[in-house]
Design a protein around this motif. Structure first.
Motif, short mmCIF file in Angstrom:
data_model
loop_
_atom_site.label_atom_id
_atom_site.label_comp_id
_atom_site.label_asym_id
_atom_site.label_seq_id
_atom_site.Cartn_x
_atom_site.Cartn_y
_atom_site.Cartn_z
N GLU A 1 8.71 10.44 2.26
CA GLU A 1 9.92 10.16 3.01
C GLU A 1 10.93 9.39 2.16
O GLU A 1 12.13 9.62 2.24
N THR A 2 10.42 8.48 1.34
CA THR A 2 11.28 7.71 0.45
C THR A 2 11.97 8.64 -0.54
O THR A 2 13.19 8.55 -0.76
N PHE A 3 11.21 9.56 -1.12
CA PHE A 3 11.81 10.52 -2.06
C PHE A 3 12.90 11.34 -1.38
O PHE A 3 13.99 11.53 -1.93
N LEU A 4 12.62 11.84 -0.18
CA LEU A 4 13.60 12.67 0.52
C LEU A 4 14.88 11.88 0.80
O LEU A 4 15.99 12.40 0.64
N THR A 5 14.73 10.63 1.19
CA THR A 5 15.90 9.80 1.47
C THR A 5 16.65 9.49 0.18
O THR A 5 17.89 9.56 0.15
N CYS B 1 13.06 0.67 -3.96
CA CYS B 1 12.14 -0.15 -3.17
C CYS B 1 12.79 -0.65 -1.88
O CYS B 1 12.10 -0.84 -0.88
N THR B 2 14.09 -0.84 -1.90
CA THR B 2 14.79 -1.19 -0.66
C THR B 2 14.68 -0.04 0.34
O THR B 2 14.39 -0.26 1.52
N ILE B 3 14.88 1.17 -0.12
CA ILE B 3 14.72 2.34 0.74
C ILE B 3 13.28 2.45 1.21
O ILE B 3 13.00 2.69 2.39
N ALA B 4 12.35 2.24 0.29
CA ALA B 4 10.92 2.31 0.64
C ALA B 4 10.57 1.26 1.70
O ALA B 4 9.79 1.54 2.62
N ARG B 5 11.14 0.08 1.57
CA ARG B 5 10.87 -0.98 2.55
C ARG B 5 11.26 -0.52 3.95
O ARG B 5 10.51 -0.70 4.91
N TYR B 6 12.44 0.09 4.07
CA TYR B 6 12.87 0.58 5.38
C TYR B 6 11.96 1.70 5.88
O TYR B 6 11.68 1.78 7.08
N LYS B 7 11.49 2.53 4.98
CA LYS B 7 10.57 3.60 5.39
C LYS B 7 9.24 3.02 5.87
O LYS B 7 8.64 3.52 6.81
N VAL B 8 8.76 1.96 5.20
CA VAL B 8 7.53 1.29 5.64
C VAL B 8 7.74 0.68 7.03
O VAL B 8 6.89 0.81 7.91
N LEU B 9 8.90 0.05 7.23
CA LEU B 9 9.19 -0.54 8.54
C LEU B 9 9.24 0.54 9.62
O LEU B 9 8.75 0.33 10.74
N GLU B 10 9.84 1.69 9.30
CA GLU B 10 9.85 2.80 10.26
C GLU B 10 8.42 3.24 10.59
O GLU B 10 8.10 3.50 11.75
N GLU B 11 7.58 3.31 9.58
CA GLU B 11 6.18 3.68 9.78
C GLU B 11 5.48 2.65 10.67
O GLU B 11 4.70 3.01 11.56
N CYS B 12 5.76 1.38 10.45
CA CYS B 12 5.17 0.33 11.29
C CYS B 12 5.61 0.47 12.74
O CYS B 12 4.81 0.31 13.65
N ASN B 13 6.88 0.76 12.94
CA ASN B 13 7.39 0.93 14.30
C ASN B 13 6.77 2.14 14.99
O ASN B 13 6.51 2.10 16.19
N ARG B 14 6.52 3.20 14.24
CA ARG B 14 5.90 4.40 14.82
C ARG B 14 4.43 4.17 15.17
O ARG B 14 3.90 4.78 16.07
N ASN B 15 3.77 3.32 14.42
CA ASN B 15 2.32 3.11 14.58
C ASN B 15 2.00 1.65 14.82
O ASN B 15 1.19 1.06 14.12
N GLN B 16 2.58 1.06 15.83
CA GLN B 16 2.40 -0.37 16.10
C GLN B 16 0.98 -0.73 16.49
O GLN B 16 0.59 -1.88 16.41
N LYS B 17 0.18 0.22 16.92
CA LYS B 17 -1.17 -0.10 17.40
C LYS B 17 -2.19 -0.24 16.28
O LYS B 17 -3.30 -0.65 16.52
N THR B 18 -1.82 0.11 15.06
CA THR B 18 -2.76 0.01 13.94
C THR B 18 -2.92 -1.45 13.54
O THR B 18 -1.96 -2.11 13.17
N SER B 19 -4.13 -1.94 13.58
CA SER B 19 -4.36 -3.36 13.34
C SER B 19 -4.33 -3.74 11.86
O SER B 19 -4.20 -4.91 11.54
N LEU B 20 -4.46 -2.80 10.96
CA LEU B 20 -4.52 -3.14 9.54
C LEU B 20 -3.14 -3.21 8.88
O LEU B 20 -3.04 -3.44 7.69
#
Length: 176
Positions: free
Chosen positions: A43-47, A66-85
């Motif tokens: 996703e980072t590459f595509l963006t 890495c700034t773009i990657a950070r936002y992509k990681v945050l998007e992933e966290c928001n999509r998968n909030q139930k993952t405890s790790l």
């Protein structure tokens, strides 16, 4: 303009390929799940490719990526909030704020130190580190390839990271 001349997007994509190990490492530091990190990397590459015209030549590409990657990681966290790790978005932001890009000279010194320190590792340890970090194998895959238990892989990698960190620190202090 010659249609075969490289475009700005081609230049940015080439920079992404060149710096992909650092970008992947940054993503993995925030999202320590190989499969999900690979998705975020894609996703980072595509963006980055889509926003290539926003990148200013002669600026720090890795910091921009890495700034773009950070936002992509945050998007992933928001999509998968139930993952405890996963790290919380607040922790991710704190890590990113404390992360300051190295100058090219600092990066070159660290890479030289890493090479020297990798060469100093025992062959079986070096092989495990290369399989994990150069070839992106999971601990279970490494265990199967080397005929070890998965727990042994985790122990060897943990000790190797500690040894490499100490060695690199010592090496950098020695060269000033």
């Amino acid at each position: 303009m010659n249609s075969t001349a490289p475009t700005h997007r081609d230049h940015v994509n080439a920079l992404f390929v060149l710096h992909s190990p650092r970008i992947r490492g940054f993503i993995l530091s925030l999202l320590p799940n190989m499969s999900r990190a690979d998705d975020v990397m894609q996703e980072t590459f595509l963006t980055i490719s889509a926003k290539a015209e926003d990148y200013e030549r002669e600026t720090n590409f890795v910091a921009w990526a890495c700034t773009i990657a950070r936002y992509k990681v945050l998007e992933e966290c928001n999509r998968n909030q139930k993952t405890s790790l996963m790290l919380s978005p607040d922790v991710i932001e704190a890590v990113c704020v404390s992360h300051s890009p190295m100058t090219p000279d600092e990066e070159e010194s660290r890479l030289a130190a890493l090479k020297d320190c990798m060469d100093a590792l025992a062959p079986h340890t070096r092989r495990a580190v290369e399989l994990r970090y150069s070839r992106a194998h999971s601990a279970a895959e490494i265990a199967k390839l080397l005929g070890w238990s998965t727990d042994s892989v985790y122990v060897v990698l943990s000790r190797a990271r500690t040894a490499l960190q100490k060695c690199i620190t010592t090496h950098l202090k020695a060269v000033g």
